[in-house]
Enzyme design. Structure first.
Site, short mmCIF file in Angstrom:
data_model
loop_
_atom_site.label_atom_id
_atom_site.label_comp_id
_atom_site.label_asym_id
_atom_site.label_seq_id
_atom_site.Cartn_x
_atom_site.Cartn_y
_atom_site.Cartn_z
N SER A 93 0.84 -1.19 0.00
CA SER A 93 0.00 0.00 0.00
C SER A 93 0.88 1.26 0.00
O SER A 93 1.72 1.39 -0.88
CB SER A 93 -0.97 -0.05 1.19
OG SER A 93 -2.02 0.88 1.04
N HIS A 139 -7.82 -5.69 0.09
CA HIS A 139 -6.60 -4.89 0.25
C HIS A 139 -5.58 -5.56 1.16
O HIS A 139 -4.39 -5.43 0.95
CB HIS A 139 -6.98 -3.51 0.78
CG HIS A 139 -5.84 -2.53 0.74
ND1 HIS A 139 -5.18 -2.20 -0.42
CD2 HIS A 139 -5.24 -1.82 1.72
CE1 HIS A 139 -4.23 -1.31 -0.16
NE2 HIS A 139 -4.24 -1.08 1.13
#
Length: 253
Positions: free
Chosen positions: A97, A230
Site C-alpha cells: 500500500s 486490500h
C-alpha cells in the site's frame, strides 16, 4: 550471499532476528497507519533464508515521540538515512500500500546513488503516475475511520477507546496526507526487476492496475494475484512469503 556483519542498529529500522546464514536481505515498508511490527510474522516465515528488517516510520512505537512525516519525500528521506548502515549489502525491498510508494522512491534514490536494489516487490498500490485523487486525510475522524473499515484488515474495536483514537488517528491522517498528496515525477526507470502482488478484489489497486508497474522498470516485471481484498496478505501469509522467498533468493544467487 549477504555479509554476515551486523550494522549499527538504527531506531528507523526494526530487525526481528539475526539470520547470519541468510542468502538475502529484505527491507519491508509498512502501509498507512502501519508500523514495523506488522512484518514480524512475515520475517518469521522467511527466516532463516532471508534476513528481514522493516522500516519504522516516525511517530509510532519506539519513535512515537517524534514528529509525524506528512509527505512521501519525508518518509523517503528518513528511510534512506536509516538504511545508511546497510549500504554495503545487496538489499531487496518490499512495500504494501503506502509502503509500495515509499519503497519505490527509496529504490530510485538507491539506484541514483549507484546501489540499486536487487528487486522491488510492491503490493496493494497503483503504480506511481496512476495515483487516485483522494482527500481522505481531510475528512473528520468518522470519515477517516470509514475508509479504514472499507479496506478491512483492522480490528475496529481498537478505535472504541478515546485514548486509542487519540493515539492512532493522527498517525493515520498524516500517512493518508503523505500518500494522497504524492505526485510521481519523471525520471529514469528502475534497473531492477519488479514483482507486483495483488488481491483480486482490492478496491485500491486491482490486478489490472497493478500491471502498470511494468512501466517503472527496464528489467523483468511479473504480477501475481491472490484471492482477497486490500489486506489479502493476512489471509495468504504463507503463500505470499513463499513467493517472495523464491523471487528474492533466485535474484540474489
Amino acid at each position: 550471499m549477504v555479509s554476515h556483519a551486523d550494522p549499527v542498529m538504527s531506531k528507523g529500522i526494526q530487525r526481528f532476528s539475526s539470520s547470519p546464514g541468510a542468502e538475502a536481505a529484505l527491507v519491508c515498508f509498512p502501509h498507512a497507519g502501519g508500523a514495523a511490527s506488522y512484518y514480524r510474522p512475515f520475517a518469521a516465515a522467511l527466516s532463516p533464508g532471508i534476513d528481514v528488517s522493516a522500516v519504522q516510520y516516525p511517530g509510532r512505537q519506539n519513535r512515537r515521540t517524534e514528529p509525524l512525516a506528512r509527505t512521501i519525500d519525508q518518509l523517503v528521506d528518513d528511510s534512506v538515512e536509516a538504511l545508511g548502515p546497510w549500504a554495503h549489502r545487496a538489499l531487496s525491498l518490499f512495500g504494501h500500500s503506502m509502503g509500495a510508494v515509499v519503497a519505490y522512491e527509496v529504490a530510485r534514490r538507491l539506484t541514483a546513488a549507484g546501489s540499486p536494489p536487487v528487486t522491488l516487490v510492491v503490493s496493494g498500490r497503483r503504480a506511481p503516475g496512476d495515483e487516485q485523487r483522494c482527500e481522505v486525510h481531510l475528512r473528520d475522524d468518522d470519515g477517516l475511520l470509514a475508509e479504514i473499515r472499507r479496506l478491512g484488515g483492522t480490528d475496529m474495536r481498537l478505535f472504541e477507546s478515546p485514548d486509542m483514537r487519540a493515539l492512532f488517528l493522527p498517525v493515520l491522517r498524516a500517512d493518508y496526507q503523505a500518500v494522497e498528496t504524492y505526485r510521481h515525477t519523471d525520471g529514469p526507470q528502475l534497473s531492477c526487476p519488479v514483482l507486483a502482488l495483488a488481491g483480486d478484489s482490492d478496491p485500491v489497486a486491482s490486478p489490472a492496475e497493478m500491471r502498470h508497474w511494468a512501466a517503472r522498470t527496464s528489467a523483468r516485471f511479473d504480477v501475481l494475484n491472490f484471492s482477497g481484498g486490500h489486506f489479502y496478505l493476512a489471509d495468504h501469509s504463507a503463500a505470499v512469503a513463499s513467493v517472495v522467498r523464491d523471487h528474492v533468493i533466485a535474484l540474489t544467487r
